[in-house]
Enzyme design. Structure first.
Site, PDB file in Angstrom:
ATOM      1  N   ASP A 102       0.837  -1.196   0.000  1.00 44.69           N
ATOM      2  CA  ASP A 102       0.000   0.000   0.000  1.00 44.69           C
ATOM      3  C   ASP A 102       0.877   1.253   0.000  1.00 44.69           C
ATOM      4  O   ASP A 102       2.031   1.211   0.435  1.00 44.69           O
ATOM      5  CB  ASP A 102      -0.885   0.042   1.254  1.00 44.69           C
ATOM      6  CG  ASP A 102      -1.856  -1.123   1.298  1.00 44.69           C
ATOM      7  OD1 ASP A 102      -2.195  -1.647   0.225  1.00 44.69           O
ATOM      8  OD2 ASP A 102      -2.261  -1.492   2.415  1.00 44.69           O
TER       9      ASP A 102
HETATM   10  N1  URA Z   1      -1.242  -5.952   3.799  1.00 46.36           N
HETATM   11  C1  URA Z   1      -1.713  -4.705   3.844  1.00 46.36           C
HETATM   12  O1  URA Z   1      -2.740  -4.433   4.461  1.00 46.36           O
HETATM   13  N2  URA Z   1      -1.032  -3.748   3.202  1.00 46.36           N
HETATM   14  C2  URA Z   1       0.110  -3.965   2.548  1.00 46.36           C
HETATM   15  O2  URA Z   1       0.703  -3.036   1.989  1.00 46.36           O
HETATM   16  C3  URA Z   1       0.604  -5.277   2.511  1.00 46.36           C
HETATM   17  C4  URA Z   1      -0.091  -6.261   3.157  1.00 46.36           C
END
Ligand code: URA
Length: 241
Positions: free
Chosen positions: A106
């Site tokens: 993310d």
């Molecule tokens: N899980 C998440 O919630 N975000 C990420 O970036 C990776 C795994």
């Protein structure tokens, strides 16, 4: 592989920019099969010729593999019109390699992101069938406890009813915990912890398989992976597969 201009070949291997290479080649620093070549436009067989720069042989590599310490605030996509992407952080000579992120972190997640131009490798790392574990450090609201650990072991059911595979939660008695998953559903770790009433404040990926983030990398820094590193991600992996 067809014949390719010497400057193009070296630029595609990430040695330097085309402009820099023209100068490097004209100065006689490059040899092809032992003979100095001063014409950047000279055609060479990328796979069969031995090309060296300042006496060091440059191995032809079809596929390349890197790790990045992805900083928060950057998108793990190959391009975006408005926002900065992980590819924008690469040194110029690596931008020509056709790299893409292996899965996504993310925008507000930091840590270990693999980059490659090998689609099969990426697919195998991402696929839950391969069983490659991804480990995260999460700072959360509240303090994860034994009940949460057992819920992770059983397999969390997300707020929308999505069932997750069994996963590992390591608690510390504080609001920091470690989560290991084998799949990569959208916002998975955040949603799993939220389903336990422990919303994530910060998330950082620490490892993929047995490959851990090189903490000496600066945020946004990259380093190329060795064959040994790649075997830590996929134990049966061999370059040239
Ligand atoms: N899980 C998440 O919630 N975000 C990420 O970036 C990776 C795994």
């Amino acid at each position: 592989m067809s014949q390719m201009r010497l400057d193009k070949l070296l630029s595609e291997l990430g040695v330097a920019s085309r402009k820099e290479l023209r100068d490097i080649i004209r100065r006689g620093r490059v040899r092809v099969d032992g003979a100095v070549v001063t014409a950047p436009e000279q055609k060479v067989d990328a796979e069969r010729s031995e090309v060296s720069l300042d006496g060091e042989v440059i191995r032809w590599q079809r596929f390349r593999y890197f790790m990045m310490d992805k900083p928060e605030g950057v998108l793990s996509v190959t391009e975006d019109r408005r926002q900065q992407t992980v590819l924008d952080l690469l040194p110029e000579e690596l931008r020509r390699l056709g790299l893409f992120p292996v899965g996504r972190l993310d925008k507000d997640t930091s840590g270990l992101l693999l980059l490659t131009n090998d689609g099969d490798f990426a697919h195998r790392v991402i696929s839950p069938k391969s069983g490659v574990e991804k480990r995260y450090r999460a700072e959360v609201e509240g303090v994860p406890d034994e009940r949460d650990v057992r819920a992770f072991e059983r397999g969390i059911v997300l707020a929308d009813g999505t069932e997750c595979l069994p996963a590992k939660l390591e608690t510390t008695g504080e609001s920091v915990c470690f989560v290991t998953v084998m799949e990569g559903k959208y916002h998975q770790v955040k949603r799993m912890l939220a389903a336990c009433g422990k919303p994530v404040v910060h998330l950082r990926r620490l490892s993929v398989g047995a490959l851990t983030l090189d903490e000496s990398l600066a945020p946004g820094g990259v380093r190329e992976l060795s064959q040994e590193d790649l075997c830590k991600v996929l134990s049966d992996f061999a370059i040239g597969n």
